[in-house]
Enzyme design. Sequence first.
Site, PDB file in Angstrom:
ATOM      1  N   LEU A  45       1.722 -10.425  -1.153  1.00  0.00           N
ATOM      2  CA  LEU A  45       1.308 -11.759  -1.026  1.00  0.00           C
ATOM      3  C   LEU A  45       1.599 -13.377   0.057  1.00  0.00           C
ATOM      4  O   LEU A  45       2.498 -12.593   0.907  1.00  0.00           O
ATOM      5  CB  LEU A  45       1.759 -11.965  -2.497  1.00  0.00           C
ATOM      6  CG  LEU A  45       1.907 -13.476  -2.680  1.00  0.00           C
ATOM      7  CD1 LEU A  45       0.728 -13.193  -3.505  1.00  0.00           C
ATOM      8  CD2 LEU A  45       3.336 -13.495  -4.228  1.00  0.00           C
ATOM      9  N   SER A 111       3.906  -4.488  -1.281  1.00  0.00           N
ATOM     10  CA  SER A 111       4.504  -5.711  -1.580  1.00  0.00           C
ATOM     11  C   SER A 111       3.044  -4.874  -3.070  1.00  0.00           C
ATOM     12  O   SER A 111       2.747  -4.549  -3.633  1.00  0.00           O
ATOM     13  CB  SER A 111       4.625  -6.565  -1.058  1.00  0.00           C
ATOM     14  OG  SER A 111       5.099  -7.486  -2.289  1.00  0.00           O
ATOM     15  N   GLN A 112       2.053  -6.194  -3.337  1.00  0.00           N
ATOM     16  CA  GLN A 112       1.483  -7.095  -3.778  1.00  0.00           C
ATOM     17  C   GLN A 112       0.797  -6.031  -3.478  1.00  0.00           C
ATOM     18  O   GLN A 112      -0.385  -5.436  -4.180  1.00  0.00           O
ATOM     19  CB  GLN A 112       1.172  -7.705  -3.997  1.00  0.00           C
ATOM     20  CG  GLN A 112      -0.305  -8.510  -4.378  1.00  0.00           C
ATOM     21  CD  GLN A 112      -0.960 -10.186  -5.460  1.00  0.00           C
ATOM     22  OE1 GLN A 112      -0.207 -10.685  -5.238  1.00  0.00           O
ATOM     23  NE2 GLN A 112      -1.966 -10.069  -3.837  1.00  0.00           N
ATOM     24  N   ASP A 228      16.393  -5.959  -1.455  1.00  0.00           N
ATOM     25  CA  ASP A 228      15.034  -6.490  -1.121  1.00  0.00           C
ATOM     26  C   ASP A 228      14.968  -7.942  -1.367  1.00  0.00           C
ATOM     27  O   ASP A 228      14.157  -8.711  -0.171  1.00  0.00           O
ATOM     28  CB  ASP A 228      13.681  -6.030  -2.182  1.00  0.00           C
ATOM     29  CG  ASP A 228      12.443  -6.524  -2.333  1.00  0.00           C
ATOM     30  OD1 ASP A 228      12.170  -5.960  -1.415  1.00  0.00           O
ATOM     31  OD2 ASP A 228      12.500  -6.991  -2.796  1.00  0.00           O
ATOM     32  N   HIS A 275      13.047  -7.944   1.490  1.00  0.00           N
ATOM     33  CA  HIS A 275      11.357  -7.920   1.126  1.00  0.00           C
ATOM     34  C   HIS A 275       9.969  -8.159   2.270  1.00  0.00           C
ATOM     35  O   HIS A 275       9.906  -7.342   2.761  1.00  0.00           O
ATOM     36  CB  HIS A 275      11.219  -8.908   0.564  1.00  0.00           C
ATOM     37  CG  HIS A 275       9.770  -8.213  -0.383  1.00  0.00           C
ATOM     38  ND1 HIS A 275       9.535  -7.372  -0.620  1.00  0.00           N
ATOM     39  CD2 HIS A 275       8.298  -9.399  -0.155  1.00  0.00           C
ATOM     40  CE1 HIS A 275       8.208  -7.727  -1.355  1.00  0.00           C
ATOM     41  NE2 HIS A 275       7.867  -8.420  -0.804  1.00  0.00           N
TER      42      HIS A 275
END
Length: 294
Positions: A45, A111-112, A228, A275
């Site tokens: 993202l 991630s996404q 994270d 993250h």
Amino acid sequence: MPGLWRQRLPSAWALLLLPFLPLLLPAAPAPHRGSYKPVIVVHGLFDSSYSFRHLLDYINETHPGTVVTVLDLFDGRESLRPLWEQVQGFREAVVPIMEKAPEGVHLICYSQGGLVCRALLSVMDEHNVDSFISLSSPQMGQYGDTDYLKWLFPTSMRSNLYRICYSPWGQEFSICNYWHDPHHDDLYLNASSFLALINGERDHPNATAWRKNFLRVGRLVLIGGPDDGVITPWQSSFFGFYDANETVYLRDSFGLKTLLARGAIVRCPMAGVSHTTWHSNRTLYDACIEPWLS
């Protein structure tokens, strides 16, 4: 003469032992034979290909000659587009790469992007992914207040975001496609147009085919950690999620047990990584990514 024999004995034995030296000496690590499989990287993202410059350097250093493609699609705010739209776009980009790699490819999906890649593995009948490396991805969904959410939905908190995300309008945003409120599970199952489908939590005509396609993957590498700071719960990176009491447990409805039974799941939890630094952390790369890129 006896003295001369004693002096020559070591040399004679050395000659006799020469053929057996490879068996007596410690074995050196076998060199990699042939070329490395191509690597495809899918961002997360609000990301872009530039975010992965360190990862690209690491791969080029440890596996020289590897063809690495960091897909430059749905960058920045475009990453908020519905995930099925992104899956289609990324599919069109990866098919030519796979067709040129008969020995297979590796996916590194952050991630996404890890959800995009899992959907790709589900809908592609003939994918040839060897290692699918899921890098701090909310594989079982997201249920936490983050800066991303506060920017996107400034008047909402995690406790009431379901009112937006579980509406037709909300499902037009990627983050709502994997918003998973454990206190409104019925609404999630009925409204989720993406996560509930790829998880096999809601019946649909393609469920059996998608499971079969997903199980074509050679290896599933799951990476995440307690520090994270974004993925909530952080165990979502390992397919864990909250129940109604927000106790984390493992969910499987699309093939994880089958992969586990054949030894095809690698878990690599690591503390101390935030993250936004997973793809630039060299220690993490050496321990959790590099071994699976051969």
